[in-house]
Design a protein around this motif. Sequence first.
Motif, mmCIF file in Angstrom:
data_model
loop_
_atom_site.group_PDB
_atom_site.id
_atom_site.type_symbol
_atom_site.label_atom_id
_atom_site.label_comp_id
_atom_site.label_asym_id
_atom_site.label_seq_id
_atom_site.Cartn_x
_atom_site.Cartn_y
_atom_site.Cartn_z
ATOM 1 N N LYS A 3 0.856 -1.180 0.000
ATOM 2 C CA LYS A 3 0.000 0.000 0.000
ATOM 3 C C LYS A 3 0.894 1.233 0.000
ATOM 4 O O LYS A 3 1.787 1.362 0.829
ATOM 5 C CB LYS A 3 -0.879 -0.032 1.244
ATOM 6 C CG LYS A 3 -1.865 1.111 1.393
ATOM 7 C CD LYS A 3 -2.683 0.894 2.663
ATOM 8 C CE LYS A 3 -3.570 2.075 2.995
ATOM 9 N NZ LYS A 3 -4.606 2.310 2.010
ATOM 10 N N PHE A 4 0.669 2.154 -0.955
ATOM 11 C CA PHE A 4 1.532 3.316 -1.100
ATOM 12 C C PHE A 4 0.878 4.631 -0.674
ATOM 13 O O PHE A 4 1.558 5.653 -0.617
ATOM 14 C CB PHE A 4 1.996 3.454 -2.551
ATOM 15 C CG PHE A 4 2.908 2.350 -3.007
ATOM 16 C CD1 PHE A 4 4.178 2.220 -2.470
ATOM 17 C CD2 PHE A 4 2.483 1.430 -3.960
ATOM 18 C CE1 PHE A 4 5.031 1.207 -2.899
ATOM 19 C CE2 PHE A 4 3.322 0.414 -4.381
ATOM 20 C CZ PHE A 4 4.596 0.296 -3.853
ATOM 21 N N VAL A 5 -0.425 4.636 -0.408
ATOM 22 C CA VAL A 5 -1.116 5.870 -0.049
ATOM 23 C C VAL A 5 -2.006 5.618 1.162
ATOM 24 O O VAL A 5 -2.734 4.617 1.203
ATOM 25 C CB VAL A 5 -1.963 6.405 -1.229
ATOM 26 C CG1 VAL A 5 -2.593 7.754 -0.855
ATOM 27 C CG2 VAL A 5 -1.120 6.556 -2.495
ATOM 28 N N ALA A 46 7.217 4.638 -1.631
ATOM 29 C CA ALA A 46 6.983 5.036 -3.022
ATOM 30 C C ALA A 46 8.117 5.929 -3.518
ATOM 31 O O ALA A 46 8.566 5.809 -4.662
ATOM 32 C CB ALA A 46 5.641 5.759 -3.131
ATOM 33 N N CYS A 47 8.576 6.823 -2.664
ATOM 34 C CA CYS A 47 9.693 7.703 -3.029
ATOM 35 C C CYS A 47 10.954 6.899 -3.302
ATOM 36 O O CYS A 47 11.645 7.109 -4.318
ATOM 37 C CB CYS A 47 9.940 8.713 -1.914
ATOM 38 S SG CYS A 47 11.397 9.769 -2.150
ATOM 39 N N PHE A 56 7.061 5.672 -11.084
ATOM 40 C CA PHE A 56 6.163 5.345 -9.980
ATOM 41 C C PHE A 56 6.048 3.829 -9.844
ATOM 42 O O PHE A 56 6.060 3.106 -10.844
ATOM 43 C CB PHE A 56 4.765 5.909 -10.244
ATOM 44 C CG PHE A 56 4.618 7.383 -9.966
ATOM 45 C CD1 PHE A 56 5.524 8.069 -9.196
ATOM 46 C CD2 PHE A 56 3.525 8.076 -10.477
ATOM 47 C CE1 PHE A 56 5.377 9.418 -8.944
ATOM 48 C CE2 PHE A 56 3.362 9.430 -10.236
ATOM 49 C CZ PHE A 56 4.288 10.103 -9.467
ATOM 50 N N PRO A 57 5.929 3.335 -8.612
ATOM 51 C CA PRO A 57 5.668 1.902 -8.460
ATOM 52 C C PRO A 57 4.295 1.544 -9.021
ATOM 53 O O PRO A 57 3.386 2.377 -9.077
ATOM 54 C CB PRO A 57 5.719 1.691 -6.945
ATOM 55 C CG PRO A 57 5.476 3.024 -6.344
ATOM 56 C CD PRO A 57 6.031 4.020 -7.316
ATOM 57 N N SER A 58 4.145 0.309 -9.448
ATOM 58 C CA SER A 58 2.892 -0.151 -10.021
ATOM 59 C C SER A 58 1.751 0.030 -9.019
ATOM 60 O O SER A 58 1.867 -0.365 -7.854
ATOM 61 C CB SER A 58 3.024 -1.631 -10.400
ATOM 62 O OG SER A 58 1.800 -2.133 -10.880
ATOM 63 N N GLY A 59 0.682 0.631 -9.478
ATOM 64 C CA GLY A 59 -0.506 0.810 -8.638
ATOM 65 C C GLY A 59 -0.562 2.135 -7.910
ATOM 66 O O GLY A 59 -1.616 2.500 -7.378
ATOM 67 N N LEU A 60 0.534 2.893 -7.875
ATOM 68 C CA LEU A 60 0.544 4.142 -7.117
ATOM 69 C C LEU A 60 -0.451 5.152 -7.692
ATOM 70 O O LEU A 60 -1.212 5.777 -6.940
ATOM 71 C CB LEU A 60 1.950 4.746 -7.101
ATOM 72 C CG LEU A 60 2.058 6.143 -6.451
ATOM 73 C CD1 LEU A 60 1.580 6.116 -5.007
ATOM 74 C CD2 LEU A 60 3.483 6.683 -6.535
ATOM 75 N N ASP A 65 -5.466 8.339 -7.346
ATOM 76 C CA ASP A 65 -6.766 8.698 -7.920
ATOM 77 C C ASP A 65 -7.905 8.376 -6.949
ATOM 78 O O ASP A 65 -8.837 9.179 -6.781
ATOM 79 C CB ASP A 65 -6.989 7.954 -9.244
ATOM 80 C CG ASP A 65 -6.109 8.494 -10.362
ATOM 81 O OD1 ASP A 65 -5.634 9.638 -10.238
ATOM 82 O OD2 ASP A 65 -5.897 7.768 -11.353
ATOM 83 N N GLN A 66 -7.819 7.199 -6.303
ATOM 84 C CA GLN A 66 -8.895 6.807 -5.384
ATOM 85 C C GLN A 66 -8.934 7.730 -4.166
ATOM 86 O O GLN A 66 -10.015 8.185 -3.759
ATOM 87 C CB GLN A 66 -8.687 5.356 -4.935
ATOM 88 C CG GLN A 66 -9.761 4.841 -3.979
ATOM 89 C CD GLN A 66 -11.151 4.927 -4.568
ATOM 90 O OE1 GLN A 66 -11.410 4.386 -5.643
ATOM 91 N NE2 GLN A 66 -12.077 5.620 -3.892
#
Length: 887
Positions: A3-5, A46-47, A56-60, A65-66
């Motif tokens: 999870k990145f966010v 992520a950084c 960017f990592p995949s899915g970031l 957006d979400q």
Amino acid sequence: MPKFVYGFTEGNRDLKDLLGGKGANLAEMTNLGLPVPPGFTITTEACRHYLTAGAFPSGLEDEIDQHLRDLEHAMGRSLGQSDDPLLVSVRSGAKFSMPGMMETVLNIGLNDESVQGLAKQAGGNDRFAWDSYRRLIQMFGKTVLGIDGEHFEEALDELKAECGAKGDLDLTAADFRTLVGTFKDIVREQTGQEFPSDPREQMRLAVLAVFHSWNAPRAVLYRRQERIPADLGTAVNIVAMVFGNLGMESGTGVAFTRDPGSGQQGVYGDYLQNAQGEDVVAGIRNTMPLQELERIDKASYDELMQIMEKLENHYRDLCDIEFTIERGKLWMLQTRVGKRTAAAAFRIATQLVDQGLINLDEAVTRVSGDQLAQLMFPRFDKATDATLITKGMNASPGAAVGRAVFSSDRAEELAARGEAVILVRRETNPDDLGGMIAARGVLTSRGGKTSHAAVVARGMGKTCVCGAEELEVSTKERRFTAPGGVVVEEGDVISIDGSSGAVYLGEVPVVPSPVVEYFEGEGDLDDELVRAVHRLMVHADASRRLAVRANADNAEDAARARRFGAEGIGLCRTEHMFLGDRRQLVEDLILATGDEEREAALSKLEPLQRADYAEIFEAMDGLPVTIRLIDPPLHEFLPDLTELSVKVALAGDAATAKDRTLLECVKRLHEQNPMLGLRGVRLGLVVPGLFAMQVRAIAEAARARAEAGGDARAEIMIPLVGAVQELELVREEAEGILAEIGVDALIGTMIEVPRAALTAGQIAEAAQFFSFGTNDLTQMTWGFSRDDVEASFFSQYLDLGIFGVSPFESLDRDGVGRLVRIAVEEGRKTRPDLKLGICGEHGGDPESVHFCHEAGLDYVSCSPFRIPVARLEAGRAALTSDGSDTR
């Protein structure tokens, strides 16, 4: 998938590694129910991925957006919506606070359409909307697009000159509309492209800019200064904008729950009406004291005071708070455990104990050896009749004297030559970091205790006087003018007192600090600061396992070390006793052609040595004294080969027989690398009688001390041993002398050759103690000479990230540290009662002291002045041996 966010409701203050300090604390305040604008945090992971992979990592992007949709739903409007726009800030936030070192962009989401909606949203306040738009272009242009900020500053200054405006507040909506057009032109001219109007693209580029800013030169320099690891990365916080520039009923400020300069409780901070947060910390406009907010907006002031009390009790520490008031509504934008001066750190730690918020164990971990060292710096002599030229705010205490300089480049240039300088600026910005590090102190004519200069200087322990408003600083003319017409040109000497805010012309004499007087046994426990230091030092001493000894080569240093709390001498360097007038005797010994000449030279040296040791044993009576037998490269006692060759050549037939003999000897003994040549144990084995003379002098001095009713505890250290056979030969001779004189002494060795560390199990069969000589061990492990490399490529290695800090300053745990651990393990396997210590200057370095505790050493040894630092850090090491980070 990782999870990145994280939304602010998902995190907490314990996730600083992942969310950075800012994101973790925004989440914590949200969980406490405080008024925090909604938002979300992109993780440090992520950084790190982006900086390694370049993408960017995949899915970031999907996660962003979400979370953006969730934020838009919570706010009831969309990012950049033309009629009612949501605007966001994009701010950095590393695990450790790095004030001003990385990037922030405010007002993301504005374009030519949404600016109209923002004006409507603000009740038709066109001026506010266009001011916010120009701020976005200015910050975005500098931060994201890499445009020199002076282009925007010059355009703003030109517009103010045309309008006859004294400051930004005098500009109208039409003026800012014009400025927006000018700023767009600058972007086009400097980048060859238009300012991006798509709000989502603005946000994406701003996030990338924050990632990139982790490796910006000023961030790298700050991390190096503060010893922050380079591989942590930064989080990115995306937060719904709230506006302090909506008029005089709005504003922004910074507050502290206690005075970060002194530690005293009270109301401390700055407030600026009709402003955004960057205006306060930049020091561009002079702020008003936080107390004024009570008069301006009592409801917001009362709410802020309640929140500050809640946060201090929750974090159990001084809190640094950023807030904005938007038309009477208070919003909390950030909190963190605040940076403070060394004096404030000690006072606050003991205050919190008295309040029952923390115990003494935790109080000791709240202060550091570096802070204690700052408290030991001298202060100005108040009895001196100095010429006071002005006063400013006492932003960061200390007494600093130096030549006034008006640019960071000049400060670095002169400091590199060894000159003391004071950096003088109207206000500092992150680009001034190099000059601030180089300078002895910082003086500004603008800004308050929360300005960039004040915050960064406090964090570095650098003397700083801010907001000396009566100074007229001209950086172009390299001068400042003080009240009464006093003009100070670049190069003139000034003195600044960060404790009082006073600025003096010329050099003001200094006197010892009260903390040094305390360690000397003359301190006044009625002094609050001295009392706090005493209280925490007593508890640190009671908590530590490591003993602390001194590196001392004479009785005077030994006596001072004992007053400072040394529990013995860990390194007495006998080669220092052979300098000066005695150098000729050593030269005679080296030049001796037979036993008779050699014995004559030794017989002259022995009584001198015996007297040296007798004085040291008296000063350290009852405490162990580790004496290293002579360990110099021979060239230190002989003339320079080139100089002597020239002297003999020029003299020709008139050259003296002594000079000719000396030249032959110097040629015979000349070494390409003397540090790896005939020195240490090798010298003792090659020059008959040298070590025996020293051992006899030690033994006779110890016996004389005992006969006088004293207690001499000698420990004889054999240097530069690489093979156990070397040690066995010297030990056998030494034991015979000790037995003859009737004195007991431990015999051990200095572990400074990698082979010694790797064969420690064998060497421990002949050694009763090991003392790690980490200076030489570092040189030999890395394969470079300290004297050569520190002046050549070390700075480049630091810039490249090969070193986080010089391995001669702080012990290299992975390389040198591993050798130490091997030697400890194998040495104690052979001899369980083996005494282990460290005697390089690493023994006084806080980080290295913690390593020594972890590695299981018995003591550290350092220079007398660093003994209190080592004592405190040894206590902290014992109290934080679970590995917790106390920064």
